[in-house]
Write a protein that holds these residues in place. Structure first.
Motif, PDB file in Angstrom:
ATOM      1  N   SER A   1      69.286  67.614  59.836  1.00  0.00           N
ATOM      2  CA  SER A   1      68.370  67.676  58.644  1.00  0.00           C
ATOM      3  C   SER A   1      67.163  67.975  58.830  1.00  0.00           C
ATOM      4  O   SER A   1      66.530  68.271  57.950  1.00  0.00           O
ATOM      5  CB  SER A   1      68.281  66.131  58.371  1.00  0.00           C
ATOM      6  OG  SER A   1      67.793  65.244  59.521  1.00  0.00           O
ATOM      7  N   HIS A   2      66.539  68.702  59.944  1.00  0.00           N
ATOM      8  CA  HIS A   2      65.446  69.259  60.155  1.00  0.00           C
ATOM      9  C   HIS A   2      65.315  70.597  59.357  1.00  0.00           C
ATOM     10  O   HIS A   2      64.541  71.243  59.346  1.00  0.00           O
ATOM     11  CB  HIS A   2      65.244  69.382  61.793  1.00  0.00           C
ATOM     12  CG  HIS A   2      66.055  70.364  62.288  1.00  0.00           C
ATOM     13  ND1 HIS A   2      67.365  69.992  62.590  1.00  0.00           N
ATOM     14  CD2 HIS A   2      65.942  71.589  63.099  1.00  0.00           C
ATOM     15  CE1 HIS A   2      67.996  70.979  63.288  1.00  0.00           C
ATOM     16  NE2 HIS A   2      67.258  72.056  63.459  1.00  0.00           N
ATOM     17  N   ILE A   3      66.361  71.151  59.192  1.00  0.00           N
ATOM     18  CA  ILE A   3      66.526  72.469  58.156  1.00  0.00           C
ATOM     19  C   ILE A   3      66.280  72.292  56.688  1.00  0.00           C
ATOM     20  O   ILE A   3      66.414  73.074  55.713  1.00  0.00           O
ATOM     21  CB  ILE A   3      67.432  73.316  58.776  1.00  0.00           C
ATOM     22  CG1 ILE A   3      68.817  72.646  58.120  1.00  0.00           C
ATOM     23  CG2 ILE A   3      67.490  73.634  59.998  1.00  0.00           C
ATOM     24  CD1 ILE A   3      69.834  73.726  58.458  1.00  0.00           C
ATOM     25  N   CYS A   4      66.225  70.813  56.397  1.00  0.00           N
ATOM     26  CA  CYS A   4      66.284  70.575  54.957  1.00  0.00           C
ATOM     27  C   CYS A   4      65.007  70.072  54.384  1.00  0.00           C
ATOM     28  O   CYS A   4      64.106  69.807  55.117  1.00  0.00           O
ATOM     29  CB  CYS A   4      67.209  69.276  54.923  1.00  0.00           C
ATOM     30  SG  CYS A   4      69.053  69.729  55.492  1.00  0.00           S
ATOM     31  N   GLY A   5      64.543  70.386  52.952  1.00  0.00           N
ATOM     32  CA  GLY A   5      63.297  70.102  52.681  1.00  0.00           C
ATOM     33  C   GLY A   5      63.273  68.694  51.985  1.00  0.00           C
ATOM     34  O   GLY A   5      61.980  67.958  51.769  1.00  0.00           O
ATOM     35  N   GLU A   6      64.465  67.931  52.052  1.00  0.00           N
ATOM     36  CA  GLU A   6      64.324  66.279  51.649  1.00  0.00           C
ATOM     37  C   GLU A   6      65.587  65.891  52.381  1.00  0.00           C
ATOM     38  O   GLU A   6      66.198  66.564  53.020  1.00  0.00           O
ATOM     39  CB  GLU A   6      64.491  66.555  49.995  1.00  0.00           C
ATOM     40  CG  GLU A   6      65.371  67.136  49.293  1.00  0.00           C
ATOM     41  CD  GLU A   6      65.436  67.260  48.146  1.00  0.00           C
ATOM     42  OE1 GLU A   6      66.598  67.407  47.342  1.00  0.00           O
ATOM     43  OE2 GLU A   6      64.524  66.912  47.360  1.00  0.00           O
ATOM     44  N   VAL A   7      65.681  64.574  52.075  1.00  0.00           N
ATOM     45  CA  VAL A   7      66.760  63.889  52.683  1.00  0.00           C
ATOM     46  C   VAL A   7      68.132  64.511  52.174  1.00  0.00           C
ATOM     47  O   VAL A   7      68.407  64.543  50.858  1.00  0.00           O
ATOM     48  CB  VAL A   7      66.708  62.374  52.406  1.00  0.00           C
ATOM     49  CG1 VAL A   7      67.779  61.539  52.969  1.00  0.00           C
ATOM     50  CG2 VAL A   7      65.566  61.830  52.647  1.00  0.00           C
ATOM     51  N   PRO A   8      68.709  65.018  53.126  1.00  0.00           N
ATOM     52  CA  PRO A   8      70.281  65.884  52.429  1.00  0.00           C
ATOM     53  C   PRO A   8      71.211  64.685  52.139  1.00  0.00           C
ATOM     54  O   PRO A   8      71.285  63.476  52.831  1.00  0.00           O
ATOM     55  CB  PRO A   8      70.560  66.717  53.709  1.00  0.00           C
ATOM     56  CG  PRO A   8      70.005  66.190  54.859  1.00  0.00           C
ATOM     57  CD  PRO A   8      68.749  65.379  54.439  1.00  0.00           C
ATOM     58  N   PRO A   9      71.972  64.891  51.219  1.00  0.00           N
ATOM     59  CA  PRO A   9      73.136  64.054  50.803  1.00  0.00           C
ATOM     60  C   PRO A   9      74.133  63.724  52.127  1.00  0.00           C
ATOM     61  O   PRO A   9      74.602  62.661  51.925  1.00  0.00           O
ATOM     62  CB  PRO A   9      73.882  65.021  49.766  1.00  0.00           C
ATOM     63  CG  PRO A   9      72.870  65.853  49.135  1.00  0.00           C
ATOM     64  CD  PRO A   9      71.861  66.222  50.444  1.00  0.00           C
ATOM     65  N   HIS A  10      74.273  64.522  52.948  1.00  0.00           N
ATOM     66  CA  HIS A  10      75.181  64.405  53.891  1.00  0.00           C
ATOM     67  C   HIS A  10      74.743  63.362  54.952  1.00  0.00           C
ATOM     68  O   HIS A  10      75.451  62.835  55.777  1.00  0.00           O
ATOM     69  CB  HIS A  10      75.554  65.806  54.973  1.00  0.00           C
ATOM     70  CG  HIS A  10      74.460  65.923  55.947  1.00  0.00           C
ATOM     71  ND1 HIS A  10      73.304  66.752  55.623  1.00  0.00           N
ATOM     72  CD2 HIS A  10      74.305  65.539  57.041  1.00  0.00           C
ATOM     73  CE1 HIS A  10      72.498  66.839  56.771  1.00  0.00           C
ATOM     74  NE2 HIS A  10      73.004  66.189  57.641  1.00  0.00           N
ATOM     75  N   CYS A  11      73.502  63.152  54.772  1.00  0.00           N
ATOM     76  CA  CYS A  11      73.165  61.856  55.498  1.00  0.00           C
ATOM     77  C   CYS A  11      73.794  60.502  55.447  1.00  0.00           C
ATOM     78  O   CYS A  11      73.989  59.780  56.229  1.00  0.00           O
ATOM     79  CB  CYS A  11      71.714  61.613  55.546  1.00  0.00           C
ATOM     80  SG  CYS A  11      70.451  62.706  56.252  1.00  0.00           S
ATOM     81  N   ARG A  12      74.199  60.618  54.330  1.00  0.00           N
ATOM     82  CA  ARG A  12      75.188  59.103  53.779  1.00  0.00           C
ATOM     83  C   ARG A  12      76.367  58.937  55.031  1.00  0.00           C
ATOM     84  O   ARG A  12      76.950  57.903  55.104  1.00  0.00           O
ATOM     85  CB  ARG A  12      75.466  59.108  52.435  1.00  0.00           C
ATOM     86  CG  ARG A  12      74.333  58.760  51.708  1.00  0.00           C
ATOM     87  CD  ARG A  12      74.649  58.525  49.988  1.00  0.00           C
ATOM     88  NE  ARG A  12      75.082  59.966  49.264  1.00  0.00           N
ATOM     89  CZ  ARG A  12      74.358  60.625  48.866  1.00  0.00           C
ATOM     90  NH1 ARG A  12      72.769  60.332  48.680  1.00  0.00           N
ATOM     91  NH2 ARG A  12      74.432  61.937  48.281  1.00  0.00           N
TER      92      ARG A  12
END
Length: 782
Positions: free
Chosen positions: A128-139
């Motif tokens: 997720s460090h390449i994402c600008g916000e909490v990415p959906p895949h975190c779920r």
């Protein structure tokens, strides 16, 4: 044993030390750590800094002897709630997007006791460090570091990029010991060496929970914390005033504080200043020497105004004290002189000697101060750090000053399938970040795989076969929707011409099977990159041009190369076999055959995954028709990833699948697309000219008629594919400049085509480069 003792130290100090702010702070404690607090701190630091696995890995990622920028312990007791998902730095002002402006930073989490999920083991969202916000895949992808065994062993570690989204979970273990975690954060140390220019700052948005007197140190210092990290050396190092010989500077307190004040960063907002003043401000200054500031200050930065006002007050106060002291000294000397003249029994000049001695003292003391001050000023002014400040280059935005001509190349948004050739990232001081495109970007990974198939024997092949390999690799990238893209000097991406992409492929193939050439090319790319951001005008103006010419000379294409040996012939046989296999893989449409090339790399074909609201895109109308119109993204569903877009002709589409939206490439002169005619029907046309901003075009329709002043809303793209039944134009036997209309009758296994021409002629095995779409609306068979 070290973990146990360190934990006892943390639990004891939790309520005795001034704490740092922490998310969901109820039943959580955090404080800053330094070696003077307890001998176990130095012992723990030494074990961390000399760890045989951690240290080499960390130095491989961010460079040799990294700097310490955070050192704290966080303890959570029973009842502590889940923290919200967060990254410790802001993605848009960190090394994730701006590697030459902000340093990367990595946090080491060390549990001080065996920790279970119920005790609040840290939860991590990988990638997720390449994402600008909490990415959906975190779920789905997030996990607690306690793992399936439900145990995060004490003394183990988790090393995270500070851009990774994570959270401390709730402590639900009633009766269990408090969960204590030691956290140290490292970043590349600043470059202040000879002829070096530091353009980077520490990333913004971090709390940087580090005591003010612990700044300025590196991992080498942690290994000897019991000596080099004790006062007065600790404080002198933190203030940037002194470091032992042979040591490296870390990020000192004054430098990082000035950066964060200027950027209005965490810890230096106006409310932080109010809190600071409510606690008495600087403990060593009386109230009247503290500066004044307000939230509506002229500079817009309360801390800036407060500190400069404080400095000015202190300067004025010191000047007054000095003048009063000097006046008092002169007055006392004069009084003594008068008294000596009046009361001396020997009036032979004794009084004048008092004045002479007083003047001598003034000259000696002031002269010594002036000499020392001048010496220090000259010494400091000769350092690279001072030169960079004087030239206003220190921490500047690392982009060259551009003329209008240099901005003429149209920029484009890179997609997931593109091959990205960076001219800015090759540098030792960027450590592992210089490899980011080759190991992390999907299009580059596909390209690297293709290059790897042929590189072992490429340099031994004839020029004809070399060209064939280059063409097939280029076609393979185009088939998955990719382009070869480079950055201009201000970082904008643009698609390179065919000749440049050919040189790029040739160079990549040549070095694949030759370790020596690979090292030479790597060094040349570093010299090109570094000279673009050099510390002198000469570096920036001449360096890149010179080294790019050297690179071309080293890897020039030899169009006359012939086979010279049996080993060459063997290489040709193997490469020809692989080349034919690649062509089959790319062209096959037989369901019983291995999956087609595009299907094989389907994940890479989802170019739209980098898009965001406001981006200009091509939208596939209704997601059903093979027609693409220029549009703007107005909304993205965070759960399904579907797009709502507004077309430039005021039409709209809602809920488009990711595959039906792609980055918009500016319409280019020579491009074949469809244009709306006077009957309001779209027909094939070719762009022949465009205005400066790419909004108005001159086109030539299928009948050869030229139309001027055609707006964007009258243009659309239609995906084209060479397949059986497609109406095309082809050169007869590849000769001349004439193109003859016909129809594809067969696609051969070697990637060539059989053509039935409209005039009754037929040609077998036509190469793709001798075929173009006819501009006939019927050229796209169902």
């Amino acid at each position: 044993e070290t973990s146990n003792k360190f934990r006892d130290f943390v639990i004891d100090r939790n309520t005795k030390e001034e704490g740092f702010w922490v998310i969901e702070g109820e039943n959580r404690w955090s404080f800053g750590i330094k070696p003077e607090q307890d001998p176990i701190v130095s012992q723990a630091f030494k074990e961390i800094a000399t760890h045989p696995t951690l240290r080499p890995a960390l130095e491989k990622i961010i460079g040799e002897n990294p700097a310490l920028i955070e050192c704290t312990a966080i303890t959570s007791g029973y009842g502590a709630a889940d923290q919200f998902w967060h990254a410790d730095v802001l993605p848009h002002v960190s090394s994730t997007t701006l590697a030459r402006t902000f340093v990367p930073s990595y946090s080491l989490f060390i549990p001080l006791q065996d920790t279970t999920a119920e005790m609040g083991a840290t939860e991590i969202c990988p990638g997720s460090h390449i994402c600008g916000e909490v990415p959906p895949h975190c779920r789905e992808a997030a996990f607690q570091v306690s793992g399936k065994q439900n145990l995060w062993p004490k003394g183990s570690g988790a090393l995270l990029n500070q851009g990774v989204f994570h959270r401390g979970t709730a402590n639900k273990a009633k009766g269990a010991p408090h969960r204590a975690v030691l956290i140290l954060t490292f970043a590349p140390r600043p470059r202040f060496g000879k002829d070096q220019l530091e353009t980077r700052q520490i990333s913004q948005g971090g709390s940087y929970s580090l005591r003010w007197d612990m700044w300025g140190h590196t991992m080498n210092d942690l290994a000897e914390a019991d000596t080099v990290m004790m006062n007065p050396w600790l404080t002198l190092r933190s203030l940037g005033l002194y470091k032992p010989s042979g040591r490296d500077w870390g990020w000192d307190f004054l430098s990082q504080a000035s950066m964060r004040i200027t950027n209005d960063d965490n810890g230096y907002h106006y409310f932080n200043l109010e809190e600071f003043m409510s606690k008495g401000g600087f403990w060593f200054l009386p109230d009247f020497l503290h500066g004044k500031s307000d939230e509506e200050s002229v500079s817009g930065n309360g801390w800036y105004d407060f500190l400069f006002d404080t400095i000015e007050r202190c300067e004025a106060f010191v000047k007054r004290v000095y003048l009063y002291a000097l006046g008092a000294y002169i007055a006392v000397a004069a009084l003594f002189n008068i008294a000596a003249m009046i009361f001396s029994k020997r009036m032979n000049g004794g009084g004048s000697r008092i004045v002479v001695h007083a003047l001598r003292r003034l000259i000696i003391t002031h002269g010594a101060v002036a000499l020392i001050g001048t010496f220090l000023f000259l010494q400091i002014s000769q350092t690279q750090w001072a030169k960079n400040i004087k030239s206003k280059e220190l921490y500047q935005v690392p982009a060259l000053h551009q003329s209008n001509d240099s901005l003429s190349i149209p920029g484009s948004l890179p997609s997931k399938t593109d091959v990205l050739i960076s001219t800015r990232m090759s540098s030792d001081y960027l450590a592992s970040y210089q490899y980011i495109f080759s190991v992390a970007h999907p299009g580059n990974k596909v390209w690297k795989e293709l290059v790897g198939r042929f590189g072992h024997s490429y340099v031994h092949l004839s020029s004809a076969l070399q060209n064939g390999i280059i063409d097939e690799i280029t076609n393979a990238i185009h088939m998955i929707g990719g382009r070869f893209m480079m950055q201009n000097d201000i970082g904008h991406w643009y698609e390179v011409p065919a000749g440049v992409s050919k040189r790029i492929n040739h160079r990549a193939l040549a070095i694949e099977g030759n370790p020596m050439l690979k090292k030479i090319n790597f060094k040349i790319e570093q010299l090109i990159s570094e000279s673009k951001f050099g510390s002198s005008t000469v570096d920036k103006a001449i360096g890149p041009i010179f080294w790019e010419k050297v690179q071309k000379l080293v890897f020039q294409l030899d169009h006359r190369r012939k086979v010279k040996s049996k080993s060459d012939k063997l290489g040709i046989f193997l490469s020809a076999y692989q080349l034919n296999a690649l062509r089959k893989e790319m062209k096959t449409n037989d369901p019983s055959s291995p999956v087609s090339y595009r299907e094989h790399y389907h994940d890479y074909y989802q170019a739209s995954k980098y898009l965001k609201v406001g981006d200009i895109v091509d939208g596939k109308y209704n997601g059903k028709f093979n027609e693409w119109y220029k549009a703007t993204i107005v909304d993205i569903n965070p759960h399904s990833g579907k797009y709502d877009i507004a077309y430039f002709d005021d039409d709209e589409d809602f809920g488009l699948e990711p595959g039906h939206v792609r980055p918009f490439r500016p319409y280019a002169v020579g491009e074949l697309l469809q244009c709306r005619n006077l009957r309001n029907v779209f027909d094939w046309c070719t762009i022949t000219a465009a205005n400066a901003d790419g909004s108005i075009f001159t086109i030539e329709d299928a009948g050869g008629v030229v139309h001027r002043g055609v707006p964007t809303i009258d243009l659309r793209r239609v995906d084209q594919e060479l397949k059986v039944g497609a109406h095309i134009q082809a050169k007869f036997y590849g000769e001349g400049t004439m193109w003859y209309p016909g129809k594809i009758s067969k696609i051969n296994a070697d990637g060539t085509f059989d053509i039935d021409f409209d005039d009754g002629d037929r040609e077998l095995g036509v190469e793709p480069e001798n075929i173009r779409f006819s501009g006939d609306a019927g050229s796209q068979p169902n």
